[in-house]
Design a protein around this motif. Structure first.
Motif, PDB file in Angstrom:
ATOM      1  N   VAL A 104      13.850  -1.585   4.654  1.00 31.57           N
ATOM      2  CA  VAL A 104      12.598  -0.699   4.626  1.00 31.57           C
ATOM      3  C   VAL A 104      12.731   0.326   5.997  1.00 31.57           C
ATOM      4  O   VAL A 104      12.385   1.275   5.521  1.00 31.57           O
ATOM      5  N   ARG A 150       9.044   0.653  -3.760  1.00 28.58           N
ATOM      6  CA  ARG A 150       9.102   0.558  -2.088  1.00 28.58           C
ATOM      7  C   ARG A 150       9.028   1.985  -1.595  1.00 28.58           C
ATOM      8  O   ARG A 150       8.615   2.411  -0.892  1.00 28.58           O
ATOM      9  N   VAL A 181       3.825  -3.434   2.547  1.00 31.34           N
ATOM     10  CA  VAL A 181       5.095  -4.002   1.714  1.00 31.34           C
ATOM     11  C   VAL A 181       5.012  -5.524   2.033  1.00 31.34           C
ATOM     12  O   VAL A 181       5.082  -6.099   2.879  1.00 31.34           O
TER      13      VAL A 181
END
Length: 435
Positions: free
Chosen positions: A131, A70, A7
């Motif tokens: 995340v 993502r 990421v």
């Protein structure tokens, strides 16, 4: 067949180093899937090309996926590497340097502590927790390897607010070990050391060669020009800190003072160093793109980052020792007895098939724990602000920051915080912007 998600893969030079490290390990070379994610399609494409070229160079059968989604990158991931910068060099980093300068507050790096570190944390913690929330839903057993600064604040927040296994990785300990070995004329692999503390303020509690203490030899050296700050701290506190002089200078009240050019000169403090590095890294990224488009060869030598070896240890079960950033409260006790239970500490760890196991180190020398506590105060209040939206905690963090407090009055610090929050605007979540 591990899936490793990156990421912030658009940090192409870092991605190149870590992918190259992974592909250099036979156990990971052929069965790994690299899931590259970045919000910048152009940088993402560069990272994808870099990874493909490295796979070819190593004769690997690894696979690469690239996406701006993502959740798609994190879905099914076994390991997640974070290396993003929220707000980028422009405007955010420039803002973190330029506005404090108006108040006479100068910085060197501004990514870990100080007013710059506080603002970077407020921008970054919410993204890291996003995340983590995705991982809790999609890949709850993943191991998160965080390379993003401010390391201690981010890992502290993740430990407080998420169930995802997280370890923060830095190259301070191994980098400084190699640096001091060069100073002493000894091979780095022959050094026996024990380092512990907090990120960027861990100290070598043991530093030996063939059973002999190396501290007397270190004290006899003439401080290298780029390392005068750390050798000065060694002289007064008795131990050598693992992060660089340019970093450490802004974690304390002693080395950077408005109107004291004598201190800046004496200790060779590189003010505004991080913007210069950013400009250089932007140039390196452009050079990398040009090299790729011109068909140039990519370097395949190993870096000194821990990440690839941790993944190998978890996959094979063969233990790997490293220094990692984890919560101080671990299982039934504390890893460092005389630091707060809820803070993030940097201690020796062992990676294996059981995951990452930190090693308790007991109590630190009192003067070192006291020095770290001045930084932990700032970290804790900043994390509180990020998790609760309590704006007053931002002011209090800045007012307790050693360097900021040594330069500015309480009213000046409050005004500086207001100016920075206004300048960053929507890059900082709205609860903290409410007066």
């Amino acid at each position: 067949m591990p899936k490793i998600a990156f990421v912030g893969a658009g940090s192409a030079v870092f991605t190149q180093n870590l992918v190259g490290d992974i592909l250099s390990l036979p156990e990971l070379r052929d069965d790994t899937t690299f899931a590259l994610m970045d919000i910048d399609p152009e940088r993402l494409r560069t990272a994808e090309i870099v990874t493909e070229r490295l796979i070819d160079a190593h004769g690997s059968k690894a696979r690469v996926e690239a996406t701006t989604d993502r959740r798609g990158a994190l879905d099914g991931a076994d390991y997640v590497v974070t290396s993003f910068q929220v707000g980028g060099y422009r405007p955010s980093t420039v803002t973190d340097f330029d506005i404090p300068k108006r108040y006479g507050l100068r910085q060197t790096i501004a990514d870990t502590l100080g007013i710059g570190g506080i603002m970077r944390a407020l921008r970054t913690i919410p993204v890291l927790l996003d995340v983590c929330r995705d991982l809790e839903e999609l890949s709850p057993d993943a191991l998160l390897l965080n390379y993003v600064n401010p390391m201690a604040m981010l890992c502290w927040a993740a430990g407080e607010a998420s169930s995802i296994r997280t370890v923060g990785l830095c190259h301070s300990v191994q980098g400084t070990t190699a640096e001091l070995a060069r100073d002493l004329g000894i091979a780095a692999e022959e050094i026996d050391q024990l380092a512990a503390g907090i990120n960027h303020m861990a100290f070598f509690l043991r530093f030996e060669h063939e059973g002999a203490d190396l501290y007397p030899a270190l004290r006899e050296l003439d401080p290298p020009e780029l390392n005068r700050v750390r050798y000065e701290v060694l002289k007064h506190f008795g131990y050598f800190v693992t992060e660089s002089s340019e970093h450490f200078a802004e974690y304390t009240p002693w080395f950077i003072k408005e109107g004291r050019a004598d201190l800046i000169d004496r200790f060779n403090v590189p003010l505004d160093e991080y913007p210069r590095r950013c400009e250089r890294q932007i140039g390196e990224w452009q050079a990398l793109r040009d090299e790729l488009e011109g068909g140039g060869e990519l370097a395949t030598e190993q870096s000194h980052e821990y990440g690839a070896h941790i993944i190998r240890a978890c996959e094979t079960g063969e233990p790997y020792a490293f220094n990692g950033n984890v919560p101080n409260r671990w299982e039934e006790g504390l890893l460092i007895d005389n630091l707060p239970a809820d803070c993030c500490v940097e201690v020796p760890c062992v990676a294996s098939a059981q995951g990452v196991e930190p090693q308790p180190v007991g109590a630190l020398p009192r003067q070192l724990a006291a020095l770290m506590q001045t930084n932990v105060n700032v970290q804790g209040l900043t994390v509180e602000a990020a998790l609760t939206g309590r704006r007053e905690a931002i002011y209090q963090a800045a007012m307790l920051d050693p360097h900021t407090a040594a330069e500015l009055s309480l009213d000046e610090i409050a005004s500086l915080v207001d100016d920075l929050l206004e300048a960053h605007g929507e890059r900082i979540p709205s609860p903290m912007l409410t007066r």
